[in-house]
Design an enzyme around this catalytic site. Structure first.
Site, mmCIF file in Angstrom:
data_model
loop_
_atom_site.group_PDB
_atom_site.id
_atom_site.type_symbol
_atom_site.label_atom_id
_atom_site.label_comp_id
_atom_site.label_asym_id
_atom_site.label_seq_id
_atom_site.Cartn_x
_atom_site.Cartn_y
_atom_site.Cartn_z
ATOM 1 C CG ASP A 162 -0.581 2.387 -5.572
ATOM 2 O OD1 ASP A 162 0.235 2.149 -4.682
ATOM 3 O OD2 ASP A 162 -1.621 1.719 -5.725
ATOM 4 C CB CYS A 218 -6.560 -3.411 -4.000
ATOM 5 S SG CYS A 218 -4.811 -3.666 -3.574
ATOM 6 C CE LYS A 233 -1.688 7.259 -1.348
ATOM 7 N NZ LYS A 233 -2.868 6.467 -1.005
ATOM 8 N N GLY A 271 0.835 -1.195 0.000
ATOM 9 C CA GLY A 271 0.000 0.000 0.000
ATOM 10 C C GLY A 271 0.871 1.246 0.000
ATOM 11 C CB ALA A 272 0.466 4.416 -1.883
ATOM 12 C CG ASN A 308 -5.824 1.696 -6.685
ATOM 13 O OD1 ASN A 308 -5.013 1.831 -5.765
ATOM 14 N ND2 ASN A 308 -6.936 0.991 -6.520
ATOM 15 C CE LYS A 309 -2.436 -4.171 -6.265
ATOM 16 N NZ LYS A 309 -1.029 -4.420 -6.670
HETATM 17 C C1 RUB Z 1 -2.064 -1.423 -2.964
HETATM 18 C C2 RUB Z 1 -3.021 -0.539 -3.695
HETATM 19 C C3 RUB Z 1 -3.775 0.445 -2.845
HETATM 20 C C4 RUB Z 1 -3.054 1.794 -2.870
HETATM 21 C C5 RUB Z 1 -3.620 2.761 -1.842
HETATM 22 O O1 RUB Z 1 -1.234 -2.181 -3.856
HETATM 23 O O2 RUB Z 1 -3.158 -0.549 -4.894
HETATM 24 O O3 RUB Z 1 -5.069 0.645 -3.346
HETATM 25 O O4 RUB Z 1 -1.680 1.609 -2.595
HETATM 26 O O5 RUB Z 1 -3.380 2.289 -0.543
HETATM 27 P P1 RUB Z 1 -0.005 -3.051 -3.274
HETATM 28 P P2 RUB Z 1 -3.275 3.314 0.681
HETATM 29 O O6 RUB Z 1 -0.584 -3.950 -2.216
HETATM 30 O O7 RUB Z 1 0.491 -3.749 -4.458
HETATM 31 O O8 RUB Z 1 0.985 -2.079 -2.688
HETATM 32 O O9 RUB Z 1 -4.594 4.045 0.727
HETATM 33 O O10 RUB Z 1 -3.050 2.440 1.875
HETATM 34 O O11 RUB Z 1 -2.150 4.237 0.409
#
Ligand code: RUB
Length: 308
Positions: free
Chosen positions: A198, A129, A234, A19-20, A208-209
């Site tokens: 992301d 995701c 982001k 997650g980002a 995003n994913k």
């Molecule tokens: C995670 C993903 C999430 C974004 C946002 O992909 O796509 O939707 O990162 O997450 P991976 P957040 O698991 O491949 O990193 O809101 O937590 O930043």
């Protein structure tokens, strides 16, 4: 190379950090540790160490502008300082890292507060995701006493949807779990689609994913509102100068570990949802049109545009 930085980059690369937001937080903490442990004897040596760490962390995940914005901000505050004393500079890196993390947390809380108002009793919310920003927003709506349910996709190949599903169940939200390819079968019943991000490009497109853009098209076909919950940081300033957001390609073994030889398996981690499919971007500044991203970033974080 500082050991914490090296290990953090490794954990990010191996997807032990997902997650980002989590990637950005882990990277900023690694820079903070480096500053606390440095043996640099002068400012130039400290800056060299920081730049080396920056390069290693940037290379750990390609599609993570929040991490890049965070690290650049923390390091540049130090670089621009008139102080030459290493102790004072290390202290500056550490306190700026702390400040960045506090602001990031505050942004998520504001985003959750604003987004939770879009959730009404009886709604069925579709997500894909695992986004810590989305789950925080849903937790806020639940804490506000709203009763609603959620559908989440399993999110092949790494199954981040299972993390979301577990969190939803722990929150006491009625949750349905589906394979990614069942998305269209349920879209007709959905009231709101909510995903994380992301990266956000200068045109307001959202990275995003993998699978997110297909879900956006399905939402559009079924006339369902599609929202992205994301901190403004982001935004990727490099997209302003024409650079494409790079889409990370992951190990094909994640898709099929014992694939026949000579089979060409592709495994892109993310895809791009064009802004025309996005009803709104829920961020710390409110619910904004994705196309207004550059103006909004310029108002709240003008320093980001320096990196274009
Ligand atoms: C995670 C993903 C999430 C974004 C946002 O992909 O796509 O939707 O990162 O997450 P991976 P957040 O698991 O491949 O990193 O809101 O937590 O930043």
């Amino acid at each position: 190379m500082n050991e914490t930085v090296r290990m953090t980059a490794e954990r990010i690369r191996k997807m032990e950090v997902q997650g980002a937001r989590n990637v950005a937080i882990a990277s900023v903490k690694a820079i903070q540790t480096l500053a606390e442990q440095t043996k640099a004897e002068n400012k130039a040596a400290l800056l060299n160490e920081l730049k080396e760490a920056q390069a290693v962390l940037f290379a750990s995940r390609e599609t993570e502008p929040l991490m890049r914005n965070a690290i650049r901000w923390v390091i540049n505050q130090t670089q621009d300082s008139s102080t030459e004393k290493v102790d004072a500079l290390s202290e500056m890196v550490s306190s700026n890292a702390e400040l960045f993390l506090q602001n990031l947390e505050a942004s998520r809380e504001l985003t959750a507060e604003i987004g939770a108002r879009r959730i009404c009793d009886g709604m069925l919310i579709f997500t894909h995701c695992h986004s810590s920003t989305v789950t925080r927003l849903i937790a806020k709506a639940k804490a506000d006493g709203k009763e609603f349910s959620v559908i989440c996709t399993e999110t092949r190949p790494a199954f981040q949807g299972r993390i979301t599903a577990r969190e939803m169940v722990e929150l006491g939200v009625q949750t349905m779990f589906i394979v990614d390819s069942a998305a269209r079968s349920y879209m007709g019943e959905v009231d709101l689609v909510l995903v994380g991000a992301d990266a956000i490009t200068s045109e307001g497109n959202v990275v995003n994913k993998i699978g997110t853009s297909g879900i956006a098209v399905l939402a559009n076909e079924a006339r369902k509102p599609f929202y992205v919950a994301s901190e403004l940081l982001k935004f990727d300033p490099e997209t302003l100068n024409g650079t494409y957001e790079r889409i990370e390609q992951r190990n094909p073994g994640e898709v099929w570990s014992e694939a026949p030889e000579k089979l060409f398996v592709r495994n892109p981690a993310f895809d791009v949802t064009p802004s025309r499919y996005i009803h709104g971007l829920i961020c710390e500044e409110g619910v904004i049109a994705p196309q207004s991203i550059v103006a909004t970033v310029n108002r709240s974080y003008p320093w980001v545009l320096k990196y274009a």
